[in-house]
Design an enzyme around this catalytic site. Structure first.
Site, short mmCIF file in Angstrom:
data_model
loop_
_atom_site.label_atom_id
_atom_site.label_comp_id
_atom_site.label_asym_id
_atom_site.label_seq_id
_atom_site.Cartn_x
_atom_site.Cartn_y
_atom_site.Cartn_z
N SER A 6 0.84 -1.20 0.00
CA SER A 6 0.00 0.00 0.00
C SER A 6 0.87 1.24 0.00
CB SER A 6 -0.90 0.03 1.24
OG SER A 6 -1.59 1.25 1.35
N TYR A 29 -2.78 -0.15 10.74
CA TYR A 29 -2.75 -0.53 9.33
C TYR A 29 -1.47 -0.04 8.65
CZ TYR A 29 -4.19 -0.83 4.40
OH TYR A 29 -4.25 -1.10 3.06
#
Length: 706
Positions: free
Chosen positions: A583, A596
Site C-alpha cells: 500500500s 494498518y
C-alpha cells in the site's frame, strides 16, 4: 427405445428418434448429430480422436448441377463438440481422381496439398490426413473411431485371426500403415476383396464402420464395439489374473494424495528442464491395477499402439523406482534417486531419435517423459498446459485398457519404434505444430493469489489466466469463493483454475491450498500475497485485538504464504515470483492509521528481506503499492471507508473523487490497474528485477521512493 438403451452394456445408446426426425433430409446435420453422440461416450473414441463423414448430393456453385460431396471431420477438433464449421467438404469425384497423379507411398505427403483442389465449400475446415480413408469407400455414412475394445484386438498378436473368428468374416483387416492416401487405397482394396463386410479393423490403430444412413452407421458402430467389449470381458474374466497379478498393494487413498502432492513439484522441476510444464495426477483404479502389477516392467517400456495414444504420451512412460513407503519429504534423498532415472530416460529418447531419424526429420524435441508412473501411488502427466496434461493421462488409461484386453485374448504388441518415430516426427505433424498459436506470456506458469474471490485479487487472477497461467483462487469467505468459482468456470473452464478456502492466519489451510496447487497443476511459480483488511481508528480507540488482527493477516499471513510457496519453488528448482500487494500507506504517514500503516510498512520491509534471501534460488520478490482501490473491495464496504471519510472530512460517497483529486494524474485506481502492474513483474520483461516497488496510486508525491 428402452430396449435398445438396455441392449448395450459396454457402450451408450444415445440416439433420440424425435431429435433425429427434426434433422431428417439434412445429411450433414445428421452427421453432426451422430458425431456428437459418438464423441460423448469416451468408450467409443478418445478426446480429439476419430473422424466421421457423410456423402450427399449438392448443387455445384459453378455449374448448377447436382454433384456428390463428402463432408468429413476436418483437421483437429473433437467429435463430441463438432459443429458444421469443423467439417471439410470435398467433391467426391475430384478426390478420387487424385489416383491419376498419385506417385506412390514415397510421395504420400504431397497428396495433402492436392486435397485443396477438391474443396467444395471454400469456408470449410482444412481436410485431415484421414480424408482419403473415407473418400475411397462408397458408403454414405462412415465412422472411424479408436475404441479401446477394438484396439485391444487390433493390437493383439493374433488380432487378424481373432477379428475373423469373432465376426465370422464380416469385419475386414488391414495391417498397420500410417494414415494417408495409400491407406485409403488399402481400405478400398480390402472392401473389393471382401464385398458385403460391415467394417474394417486397422491393425494397431482402430476401426472403420459404415451404413447407408446416419442411424445405420451409428448402430453398426455400436454393435461392433459392443461385441469386441463382450469378447474382452469374457476373456478377462476367464483369465483370472490381470497383468500377471498384483506385485504390490496401493497406499490408502489419503496417503496416495499426500505423497503425490509432495512429489509432484519435484517431478515437475525435472520435466521442465526444456520448457515449463503443467502437471496432472490420477490414482484411477485402472492405473493402479496396471502400475501395481507383475507385468508392469514388461509392458510399460513397450509403449502404445494406436497413433492417437502415442502422440500424446510419448514413446514410453518413466517408471519411478521409489518404494511405496518411500519418505518423499526428504527432497534431496528423493532427488538423488530420481535424477538418474530422468538422465536415463533422456538418453533413451535421444538414442531413439538418432536411430530412427531421416535426413529431413525435424530437430529433436523435449527429451523428458510425459507419463510418470509411481507404483502404489498413481500416474503423473506433464505437458504444455493443463488440458493437454489431463488428456495425456486419459490417453494412457486408454492404452492401459488396450494392453489389458490384448493380454487377455493374446499377447499385446506395440508400434515398432521406427513406425512410432515416423508418426511423432512426421513432417505433416511438424507443420501442424508450427501452425499452433504462439504461447502466451504466462503459459506453463501456475499462480496462487490470496484473497482472489473479489477485488484486486480476482482482477489479478483473471489477468494471469487471460495471459495463459493456471490460477489457484482462494478466500476465507466461502460464499464469495463459490460465486468466483462459478464466474471462473464460465469464463475459463475447469482446466485453468482451481479454488480452495484459505485463511492466511491458519497455516493448516495454507498448506492444504498449496497441496491443491501441487495435485491439480504440479506446483507453483507465482505467489501473490493480496489478502488483506483495514482498520482505521484514532490511536485512543485502537484496541489490542485490532492490532493483532492487522498484523496476523497482513504481516504473518504474508510470511506464512511466502514460506509455503517458496518450499514448493525450491523443490522445482526453476525459480519463481513472489508479489506482495502492499500500500501507499507503507510509505506515507496519515491520521487514524497506526495499526494498518505500520503493518503495511512491515509488509514492505519483509518483501525486501525476502528478496535479499531468495535471490540465490532465482526467486524474485517485488512489491506493488496501490492506493484507494475501492471497486469490488470488502475493505471499503464497512468501517474502513467511514473511518477514512471521517479522517479527511468528506462523506463516504465522496471518497473516490477525493482520492482521485489528490493524485498527480487525477485518476481513480481500479483493480485491473493493480493486475496490470503485477503482470509487468511476471510477464517476462522484468525477469532480472527483484526487491523493487511499483506504485500504482495515480501519483502521490509523498509516496515517492527516495
Amino acid at each position: 427405445m428402452e430396449s435398445l438403451t438396455t441392449r448395450f452394456k459396454h457402450v451408450s445408446y444415445l440416439w433420440d428418434e424425435a431429435k433425429a426426425a427434426e434433422l431428417e433430409g439434412d445429411e450433414v446435420a445428421l452427421l453432426i448429430y451422430r458425431s456428437n453422440l459418438l464423441g460423448a461416450d469416451l468408450r467409443l473414441t478418445n478426446y480429439g480422436g476419430g473422424n466421421t463423414s457423410c456423402k450427399a448430393m449438392a448443387k455445384d456453385p459453378l455449374t448448377g448441377k447436382e454433384t456428390e460431396v463428402m463432408w468429413v471431420k476436418g483437421s483437429g477438433g473433437d467429435l463430441g463438440t463438432l459443429k458444421r464449421s469443423g467439417l471439410a467438404a470435398l467433391y467426391v469425384d475430384r478426390l478420387r481422381s487424385l489416383t491419376n497423379v498419385y506417385r506412390g507411398i514415397e510421395h504420400e505427403d504431397e497428396m495433402v496439398e492436392l486435397f485443396n483442389h477438391c474443396i467444395f465449400d471454400l469456408a470449410s475446415k482444412a481436410p485431415s490426413i484421414d480424408t482419403p480413408l473415407h473418400g475411397f469407400l462408397p458408403f454414405k455414412h462412415i465412422d472411424h473411431l479408436h475404441p479401446d475394445a477394438a484396439i485391444a484386438i487390433a493390437a493383439a498378436k493374433d488380432g487378424k485371426r481373432i477379428t475373423q473368428e469373432l465376426f465370422n468374416g464380416t469385419i475386414g483387416w488391414v495391417e498397420w500403415q500410417r494414415p494417408g492416401f495409400d491407406l485409403g487405397l488399402k481400405l478400398k482394396e480390402c472392401l473389393d476383396n471382401n464385398p458385403g463386410i460391415r467394417g474394417i479393423m486397422l491393425g494397431s490403430h482402430g476401426l472403420f464402420t459404415w451404413g447407408d444412413t446416419a442411424y445405420e452407421s451409428y448402430m453398426n458402430t455400436l454393435e461392433v464395439i459392443e461385441r469386441c467389449a463382450e469378447y474382452l470381458e469374457e476373456n478377462i474374466k476367464n483369465n483370472g489374473q490381470v497383468f500377471g497379478g498384483a506385485k504390490i498393494k496401493s497406499l490408502p487413498a489419503e496417503e496416495r494424495l499426500k505423497k503425490a502432492a509432495v512429489l509432484a513439484p519435484v517431478l515437475r522441476g525435472y520435466c521442465s528442464s526444456y520448457t515449463r510444464m503443467i502437471g496432472h495426477f490420477t490414482d484411477d483404479e485402472r492405473v493402479l491395477e496396471f502400475i501395481n502389477s507383475n507385468d508392469l516392467d514388461r509392458l510399460a517400456p513397450m509403449g502404445t499402439s494406436c497413433p492417437d495414444h502415442f502422440l500424446r504420451t510419448k514413446i514410453s512412460p518413466l517408471v519411478l523406482n521409489l518404494s511405496v513407503d518411500e519418505d518423499v519429504s526428504d527432497v534431496k534423498a528423493v532427488q538423488q534417486k530420481i535424477a538418474p532415472l530422468f538422465d536415463a530416460y533422456r538418453k533413451m529418447y535421444t538414442e531413439y531419435y538418432e536411430a530412427c531419424k531421416h535426413s529431413n526429420s525435424p530437430a529433436i524435441r523435449d527429451t523428458n517423459p510425459v507419463v510418470i508412473l509411481y507404483p502404489g501411488v498413481g500416474m503423473f502427466t506433464f505437458s504444455k498446459d493443463k488440458q493437454t496434461a489431463r488428456v495425456a493421462a486419459e490417453f494412457y488409461i486408454n492404452a492401459i485398457n488396450v494392453m489389458k484386453g490384448a493380454e487377455a485374448v493374446s499377447v499385446y504388441t506395440s508400434l515398432p519404434r521406427q513406425e512410432a518415430f515416423n508418426i511423432e516426427y512426421w513432417l505433416l505433424e511438424e507443420a501442424k505444430l508450427q501452425r499452433m498459436p504462439k504461447p502466451k506470456a504466462l503459459s506453463g506458469r501456475i499462480a496462487l493469489i490470496t484473497g482472489s474471490a473479489g477485488g484486486i485479487g480476482k482482477a489479478i487472477a483473471k489477468k494471469f489466466a487471460g495471459e495463459g497461467a493456471c490460477v489457484v483462487i482462494n478466500d476465507n469467505d466461502e460464499n464469495r469463493l463459490e460465486e468466483a468459482k462459478a464466474e471462473f468456470t464460465k469464463q475459463y473452464g475447469k482446466d485453468v483454475f482451481d479454488a480452495d478456502l484459505l485463511d492466511v492466519t491458519n497455516a493448516q489451510t495454507i498448506h492444504k491450498t498449496f497441496e491443491t496447487a501441487a495435485l491439480k497443476f504440479g506446483g507453483i511459480d507465482i505467489v501473490v500475497n493480496c489478502a488483506g483488511l483495514s482498520i482505521s481508528k484514532p490511536l485512543e480507540e485502537h484496541t489490542e485485538k485490532d492490532w493483532d488482527l492487522l498484523y496476523d493477516v497482513l504481516v504473518k499471513g504474508q510470511f506464512l504464504v511466502t514460506q509455503a510457496g517458496v518450499e514448493i519453488m525450491r523443490k522445482q528448482g526453476t525459480g519463481g515470483d513472489v508479489l506482495n500487494i502492499v500500500s501507499k500507506n507503507a510509505l506515507v504517514s496519515g491520521p487514524n492509521n497506526a495499526g494498518y500503516g505500520s503493518a503495511k510498512a512491515a509488509q514492505l520491509h519483509l518483501s525486501r528481506l525476502n528478496a535479499a534471501e531468495l535471490g540465490k534460488d532465482q526467486i524474485r520478490v517485488n512489491t506493488v503499492n496501490p492506493d484507494a482501490v475501492i471497486s469490488d473491495s470488502k475493505i471499503w464496504a464497512g468501517a474502513w471507508a467511514e473511518g477514512r471519510a471521517k479522517a479527511y472530512g468528506v462523506t463516504v460517497e465522496e471518497l473516490p473523487a477525493y482520492y482521485a483529486k489528490r493524485t498527480l494524474l487525477n485518476e481513480i485506481i481500479l483493480p485491473e490497474d493493480i493486475a496490470n502492474a503485477c503482470f509487468v513483474f511476471v510477464g517476462g520483461l522484468l525477469d532480472k528485477s527483484t526487491g523493487n516497488v511499483l506504485n500504482v496510486d495515480g501519483g502521490v508525491a509523498m509516496a515517492f521512493l527516495r
